[in-house]
Design a protein around this motif. Structure first.
Motif, mmCIF file in Angstrom:
data_model
loop_
_atom_site.group_PDB
_atom_site.id
_atom_site.type_symbol
_atom_site.label_atom_id
_atom_site.label_comp_id
_atom_site.label_asym_id
_atom_site.label_seq_id
_atom_site.Cartn_x
_atom_site.Cartn_y
_atom_site.Cartn_z
ATOM 1 N N ALA A 338 0.841 -1.206 0.000
ATOM 2 C CA ALA A 338 0.000 0.000 0.000
ATOM 3 C C ALA A 338 0.872 1.251 0.000
ATOM 4 C CB ALA A 338 -0.927 -0.011 1.214
ATOM 5 N N GLY A 339 1.965 1.230 0.767
ATOM 6 C CA GLY A 339 2.892 2.357 0.759
ATOM 7 C C GLY A 339 3.705 2.427 -0.518
ATOM 8 N N GLN A 340 4.127 1.278 -1.025
ATOM 9 C CA GLN A 340 4.900 1.239 -2.261
ATOM 10 C C GLN A 340 4.124 1.860 -3.421
ATOM 11 O OE1 GLN A 340 5.758 -2.729 -3.788
ATOM 12 N NE2 GLN A 340 7.781 -2.106 -4.472
ATOM 13 N N LEU A 341 2.813 1.652 -3.436
ATOM 14 C CA LEU A 341 1.992 2.165 -4.525
ATOM 15 C C LEU A 341 1.829 3.683 -4.480
ATOM 16 C CD1 LEU A 341 -0.594 -0.715 -4.641
ATOM 17 C CD2 LEU A 341 0.804 0.075 -6.572
ATOM 18 N N ARG A 342 2.122 4.275 -3.335
ATOM 19 C CA ARG A 342 2.103 5.735 -3.307
ATOM 20 C C ARG A 342 3.297 6.312 -4.039
ATOM 21 N NH1 ARG A 342 -0.245 4.736 1.927
ATOM 22 N NH2 ARG A 342 1.781 4.766 2.996
ATOM 23 N N GLU A 343 4.385 5.519 -4.181
ATOM 24 C CA GLU A 343 5.557 5.930 -4.928
ATOM 25 C C GLU A 343 6.047 4.739 -5.768
ATOM 26 O OE1 GLU A 343 8.379 8.621 -2.702
ATOM 27 O OE2 GLU A 343 7.367 7.647 -1.017
ATOM 28 N N PRO A 344 5.259 4.321 -6.772
ATOM 29 C CA PRO A 344 5.545 3.053 -7.451
ATOM 30 C C PRO A 344 6.845 3.012 -8.239
ATOM 31 C CG PRO A 344 3.827 4.273 -8.610
ATOM 32 C CD PRO A 344 4.085 4.992 -7.326
#
Length: 346
Positions: A338-344
């Motif tokens: 979920a956090g990774q997808l904020r800065e993919p």
């Protein structure tokens, strides 16, 4: 129902239900699971089993938005109409879950799904399995299904299922999008896939295995290949279990100590002692190696904290059980992704 930012495909089992509940992140309402009801043991009454599963979803994350797929329970018309959606619908009416159908399912199942969506005042998830071999009739079946669901808000779940090669999976995904993407105005388009291994045969004995997250590579490539005015392609995966975990009947198999951890591009998967046998545990050693990895996120979630406790030589040995290893794997994975997808692209 908020627009999803991440869709983990999870079997409605105790470890996944508990794992998702223990995820604590801002914006969690945009992490929307695709719950699959796994098949029961053959001796279990299907109606009672569905009641139990429905209550478990309702009492756990049931009020959280997502989708519910009961395809493993749809072996006959009676199961579809009298048991599946009657039992599930009666328990989960008023939730933010959306029922799921697909082009390969019977017209009766599709009609039952539309009926429950109207009862729940929700949309419908259309789950399309994209197989390795081209399906020449897929577009026609999807067009017929969209016609039957006219008037309902539709989400497209493009499911690659198991992915081993990014190039092959990207080709499947783009072919599926060309066939189906323009059939209607989808509310959401999700690309699902899972590369986590099934069983332990492919893992190193008494060691850690670094396993590539091929579904992540695939999503990045597909996202970049679909040009405007194409839709935003929402990332979906099967967390730290194989896609088959939601479809396989319980029982059988050999279990090994299997701590699991997610990094930017890989899974770190341990294979320790055989569970249930009188073998010396290797969990402390495996956990210590994970905690010592350069990408380990100290105390980032309950999953990391559990691994840190396991690795601590001052803490008495208690390696847990298969359900614990799966639960902690889900917690750390969903929290991280979920956090990774904020800065993919970082």
């Amino acid at each position: 129902m908020a627009t999803p930012s991440y869709v983990p495909g999870l079997p409605a089992k105790g470890a996944a239900l508990a794992g998702f509940q223990h995820v604590e992140i801002p914006g969690k309402e945009r992490v929307q699971p695709l719950w699959t009801i796994p098949p029961p043991k053959r001796t279990v009454d299907p109606a009672e089993y569905l009641r139990r599963k429905s209550r478990a979803i309702r009492d756990g994350p049931g009020l959280h938005p997502g989708w519910l797929d009961a395809h493993t329970m749809e072996e006959s018309l009676d199961l579809v109409v009298q048991h599946v959606w009657q039992e599930v619908g009666a328990t989960l009416v008023g939730t933010e879950l959306r029922p799921v159908t697909g082009p390969e399912r019977t017209s009766e199942q599709q009609a039952a799904t539309a009926g429950i969506a109207q009862e729940w005042d929700s949309g419908v998830g259309v789950r399309v399995r994209l197989r390795a071999a081209p399906d020449v009739r897929l577009r026609d079946r999807c067009r017929e299904l969209v016609g039957r669901l006219r008037g309902l808000e539709l989400d497209l779940l493009l499911d690659l299922y198991e992915v081993k090669s990014a190039d092959e999976a990207v080709a499947r995904a783009l072919r599926g999008w060309r066939d189906i993407g323009t059939l209607t105005g989808w509310r959401t388009v999700v690309l699902l896939g899972g590369s986590f291994p099934w069983g332990a045969k492919e893992l190193k004995d008494h060691d850690l295995t670094e396993w590539p997250r091929v579904e992540w590579q695939t999503w990045q490539a597909v996202r970049d290949r679909i040009e405007p005015p194409g839709p935003t392609i929402t990332y979906g995966d099967y967390s730290t279990v194989h896609p088959r975990s939601g479809d396989a009947r319980p029982g059988g198999g050999t279990f090994y100590e299997k701590p699991r951890y997610t990094t930017a591009e890989h899974f770190l998967i341990g294979k320790g002692a055989e569970w249930g046998r009188d073998e010396a545990s290797l969990m402390k050693t495996l956990a210590a190696r994970i905690v010592g990895d350069s990408e380990f996120r100290t105390s980032h979630s309950a999953g990391e904290r559990w691994l840190q406790t396991q690795a601590d030589p001052a803490v008495p040995e208690d390696p847990g059980s298969p359900s614990v290893w799966v639960e902690k794997g889900h917690v750390q994975h969903i929290t991280f992704v979920a956090g990774q997808l904020r800065e993919p692209d970082r």
